[in-house]
Design an enzyme around this catalytic site. Structure first.
Site, mmCIF file in Angstrom:
data_model
loop_
_atom_site.group_PDB
_atom_site.id
_atom_site.type_symbol
_atom_site.label_atom_id
_atom_site.label_comp_id
_atom_site.label_asym_id
_atom_site.label_seq_id
_atom_site.Cartn_x
_atom_site.Cartn_y
_atom_site.Cartn_z
ATOM 1 N N SER A 121 0.828 -1.204 0.000
ATOM 2 C CA SER A 121 0.000 0.000 0.000
ATOM 3 C C SER A 121 0.858 1.248 0.000
ATOM 4 O O SER A 121 0.361 2.338 -0.241
ATOM 5 C CB SER A 121 -0.841 0.074 1.270
ATOM 6 O OG SER A 121 -1.256 -1.169 1.690
ATOM 7 N N HIS A 142 -1.777 -2.692 -6.768
ATOM 8 C CA HIS A 142 -2.390 -2.489 -5.459
ATOM 9 C C HIS A 142 -3.906 -2.647 -5.523
ATOM 10 O O HIS A 142 -4.599 -1.834 -6.132
ATOM 11 C CB HIS A 142 -2.007 -1.088 -4.942
ATOM 12 C CG HIS A 142 -2.539 -0.784 -3.590
ATOM 13 N ND1 HIS A 142 -2.992 0.462 -3.220
ATOM 14 C CD2 HIS A 142 -2.719 -1.573 -2.502
ATOM 15 C CE1 HIS A 142 -3.401 0.429 -1.977
ATOM 16 N NE2 HIS A 142 -3.254 -0.794 -1.517
ATOM 17 N N GLU A 154 -4.442 -0.050 -8.397
ATOM 18 C CA GLU A 154 -3.460 0.989 -8.722
ATOM 19 C C GLU A 154 -2.225 0.299 -9.320
ATOM 20 O O GLU A 154 -1.696 -0.635 -8.723
ATOM 21 C CB GLU A 154 -3.032 1.752 -7.462
ATOM 22 C CG GLU A 154 -4.095 2.693 -6.940
ATOM 23 C CD GLU A 154 -3.635 3.435 -5.691
ATOM 24 O OE1 GLU A 154 -3.793 4.664 -5.640
ATOM 25 O OE2 GLU A 154 -3.129 2.787 -4.747
ATOM 26 N N ASN A 193 -4.241 5.953 -1.061
ATOM 27 C CA ASN A 193 -3.887 6.068 0.355
ATOM 28 C C ASN A 193 -3.333 7.442 0.705
ATOM 29 O O ASN A 193 -3.435 7.882 1.856
ATOM 30 C CB ASN A 193 -2.901 4.971 0.763
ATOM 31 C CG ASN A 193 -3.618 3.660 1.013
ATOM 32 O OD1 ASN A 193 -4.788 3.651 1.390
ATOM 33 N ND2 ASN A 193 -2.939 2.553 0.781
HETATM 34 N N1 3HC Z 1 -15.818 -10.781 0.168
HETATM 35 C C1 3HC Z 1 -16.652 -11.011 -0.860
HETATM 36 N N2 3HC Z 1 -17.787 -10.307 -1.052
HETATM 37 C C2 3HC Z 1 -18.097 -9.379 -0.134
HETATM 38 C C3 3HC Z 1 -17.277 -9.102 0.953
HETATM 39 C C4 3HC Z 1 -16.098 -9.858 1.101
HETATM 40 N N3 3HC Z 1 -15.244 -9.661 2.105
HETATM 41 N N4 3HC Z 1 -17.837 -8.100 1.680
HETATM 42 C C5 3HC Z 1 -18.974 -7.774 1.051
HETATM 43 N N5 3HC Z 1 -19.124 -8.533 -0.045
HETATM 44 C C6 3HC Z 1 -20.209 -8.440 -1.018
HETATM 45 C C7 3HC Z 1 -21.471 -8.974 -0.430
HETATM 46 O O1 3HC Z 1 -21.640 -10.359 -0.696
HETATM 47 C C8 3HC Z 1 -22.534 -8.162 -1.138
HETATM 48 O O2 3HC Z 1 -22.785 -8.739 -2.397
HETATM 49 P P1 3HC Z 1 -24.280 -8.868 -2.924
HETATM 50 O O3 3HC Z 1 -24.727 -7.439 -3.133
HETATM 51 O O4 3HC Z 1 -24.152 -9.651 -4.158
HETATM 52 O O5 3HC Z 1 -25.025 -9.563 -1.828
HETATM 53 C C9 3HC Z 1 -21.856 -6.816 -1.404
HETATM 54 O O6 3HC Z 1 -20.451 -7.057 -1.305
HETATM 55 C C10 3HC Z 1 -22.278 -5.797 -0.367
HETATM 56 O O7 3HC Z 1 -22.014 -6.328 0.918
HETATM 57 P P2 3HC Z 1 -22.989 -6.236 2.174
HETATM 58 O O8 3HC Z 1 -24.398 -6.135 1.715
HETATM 59 O O9 3HC Z 1 -22.603 -7.313 3.134
HETATM 60 O O10 3HC Z 1 -22.567 -4.940 2.925
HETATM 61 P P3 3HC Z 1 -22.404 -3.487 2.400
HETATM 62 O O11 3HC Z 1 -23.367 -3.125 1.335
HETATM 63 O O12 3HC Z 1 -22.333 -2.690 3.641
HETATM 64 O O13 3HC Z 1 -20.958 -3.503 1.723
HETATM 65 C C11 3HC Z 1 -18.647 -3.262 1.754
HETATM 66 C C12 3HC Z 1 -19.825 -3.905 2.427
HETATM 67 C C13 3HC Z 1 -18.483 -3.842 0.336
HETATM 68 C C14 3HC Z 1 -17.420 -3.624 2.572
HETATM 69 C C15 3HC Z 1 -18.889 -1.712 1.669
HETATM 70 O O14 3HC Z 1 -19.238 -1.228 2.919
HETATM 71 C C16 3HC Z 1 -17.693 -0.959 1.167
HETATM 72 O O15 3HC Z 1 -17.408 -0.939 -0.020
HETATM 73 N N6 3HC Z 1 -16.979 -0.270 2.097
HETATM 74 C C17 3HC Z 1 -15.836 0.544 1.775
HETATM 75 C C18 3HC Z 1 -14.657 -0.335 1.614
HETATM 76 C C19 3HC Z 1 -13.427 0.452 1.255
HETATM 77 O O16 3HC Z 1 -13.385 1.665 1.227
HETATM 78 N N7 3HC Z 1 -12.350 -0.291 0.967
HETATM 79 C C20 3HC Z 1 -11.087 0.286 0.634
HETATM 80 C C21 3HC Z 1 -10.196 0.163 1.806
HETATM 81 S S1 3HC Z 1 -8.625 0.897 1.459
HETATM 82 C C22 3HC Z 1 -7.722 -0.388 0.864
HETATM 83 O O17 3HC Z 1 -8.136 -1.521 0.750
HETATM 84 C C23 3HC Z 1 -6.333 -0.066 0.480
HETATM 85 C C24 3HC Z 1 -5.360 -0.587 1.485
HETATM 86 O O18 3HC Z 1 -4.077 -0.292 1.039
HETATM 87 C C25 3HC Z 1 -5.550 0.015 2.847
#
Ligand code: 3HC
Length: 289
Positions: A121, A142, A154, A193
């Site tokens: 990251s 990434h 990325e 990030n």
């Molecule tokens: N694995 C597989 N599928 C998943 C999952 C996982 N871990 N988490 C959620 N899903 C799927 C669900 O199955 C669902 O699919 P469906 O619509 O077909 O049923 C869909 O994603 C939506 O999930 P939920 O209904 O359970 O819950 P939400 O609508 O609240 O979504 C979330 C959960 C996808 C995690 C959403 O809240 C989200 O996108 N959050 C922001 C995440 C974010 O910003 N990530 C970036 C982090 S930064 C990063 O990664 C970089 C690193 O360097 C730090």
């Protein structure tokens, strides 16, 4: 480069397991490396759980789940990566550990034009490239968590990454993996990030100072800005240890106070309050088995 069908993923934590899953679902042969059997078992369980979620939501047929699982194998010996076409490193965000992995991969991987990708990251790709004899073939790729859900990758070439490597990496992530790419220069934090981490740290400082509660900060962002989750819940999802490690890399690079991890984050990491994966961070969670 020619055909890319044999993928090696180093590490099966939150990101590595997601990357391995996405590659296996794309029809690729995936070998995952972990440090020991327990970590391998935990990685496999994470992938099975995520695939089960896909089946439950009707997005993945049972046959496709079984086929994806059959394409996945695990090893605790990085020496088994000799025949891989591409390796994607996704171990913890520690520079020395990653450098060590790249040094070993360079010795082990036989294909001359193999791609060496890192899911780091924030650690400069140049440092990883220079740990190998093939820095032109090393690139940052990434992904974002949850990897099966979020479409972004990325792409981060270092000063020494070749155009062929950049093109091959882009073809790999946009083709079989179906992701979308943005390009970033090799600067700690890359594009996303660099913007996200100061925001998360500001939310922690806001809570730490008593300005507002965790719930109100998160509600404010969810209801007021229509983000899927607020910054403290997102920090829990990313992992407080990972957030701290990224912030430290960025602080080391830019010396800007806005990247400096606040004391509350440091104390929570010391206490093992790492977020969703440990069962407790800014919120409480059921720990995944
Ligand atoms: N694995 C597989 N599928 C998943 C999952 C996982 N871990 N988490 C959620 N899903 C799927 C669900 O199955 C669902 O699919 P469906 O619509 O077909 O049923 C869909 O994603 C939506 O999930 P939920 O209904 O359970 O819950 P939400 O609508 O609240 O979504 C979330 C959960 C996808 C995690 C959403 O809240 C989200 O996108 N959050 C922001 C995440 C974010 O910003 N990530 C970036 C982090 S930064 C990063 O990664 C970089 C690193 O360097 C730090």
């Amino acid at each position: 480069m020619g055909e890319v069908s044999r993928v090696g993923v180093v590490g099966s934590g939150l990101m590595g397991s997601g990357i391995a899953e996405v590659c296996a679902r794309a029809g690729l042969d995936v070998l995952v490396n972990e440090v020991n059997q327990d970590a391998s078992d935990a990685g496999r369980a994470r992938i099975e759980k995520s695939l089960a979620r896909g089946v439950r939501s009707g997005k993945l047929a049972e046959d496709d789940r079984d086929a994806a699982l059959a394409r996945l194998s695990f090893t605790t010996d990085l020496g088994d990566f000799a025949d891989r076409d591409i390796v994607i490193e996704a171990v913890a965000e520690h520079e020395a550990t990653k450098v060590d992995v790249f040094r070993t991969l360079d010795k082990v991987v036989r294909r001359e034009d193999a791609l060496f990708a890192s899911n780091t990251s924030s650690i400069p790709i140049m440092k990883l490239g220079m740990a190998t004899s093939r820095p032109a073939q090393v690139i940052g790729v990434h992904f974002f968590n949850p990897v099966p859900v979020l479409p972004l990758v990325e792409l981060v070439p270092s000063l020494l990454t070749s155009d062929e490597t950049r093109a091959a990496a882009e073809e790999f992530v946009t083709g079989p993996l179906g992701k979308q790419v943005i390009q970033s220069q090799d600067r700690a934090g890359f594009v996303v990030n660099a913007l996200l981490i100061p925001y998360l740290l500001s939310a922690i400082r806001m809570m730490e100072s008593g300005f507002a509660s965790a719930e109100d900060i998160d509600q404010g962002i969810v209801l007021g800005l229509a983000h899927p989750m607020g910054p403290l819940r997102l920090t829990d999802l990313i992992g407080l240890d990972t957030t701290k490690a990224i912030a430290e890399s960025m602080y080391a690079e830019f010396k800007e106070p806005l990247y400096s991890p606040p004391p509350l984050l440091l104390r929570m990491v010391d206490a093992g309050l790492l977020g969703k994966k440990s069962g407790r961070g800014f919120y409480d969670y059921e720990v995944a088995k």
